[in-house]
Design a protein around this motif. Structure first.
Motif: not given
Length: 40
Positions: A1-16
């Protein structure tokens, strides 16, 4: 669960950061086009 959240957060940061870079480049390109190049 936490891993998925971190992955999504990382993707958002990269996209931003990618979008910010693209806007920065477009802004610089527009300024270069409209204004005469400043002597350095």
């Amino acid at each position: 669960m936490l891993e998925t959240i971190l992955k999504i957060a990382g993707m958002i940061v990269t996209a931003t950061s990618t979008i910010v870079k693209a806007i920065d480049l477009a802004d610089r390109f527009r300024h270069r086009k409209s204004n005469r190049p400043s002597p350095k």
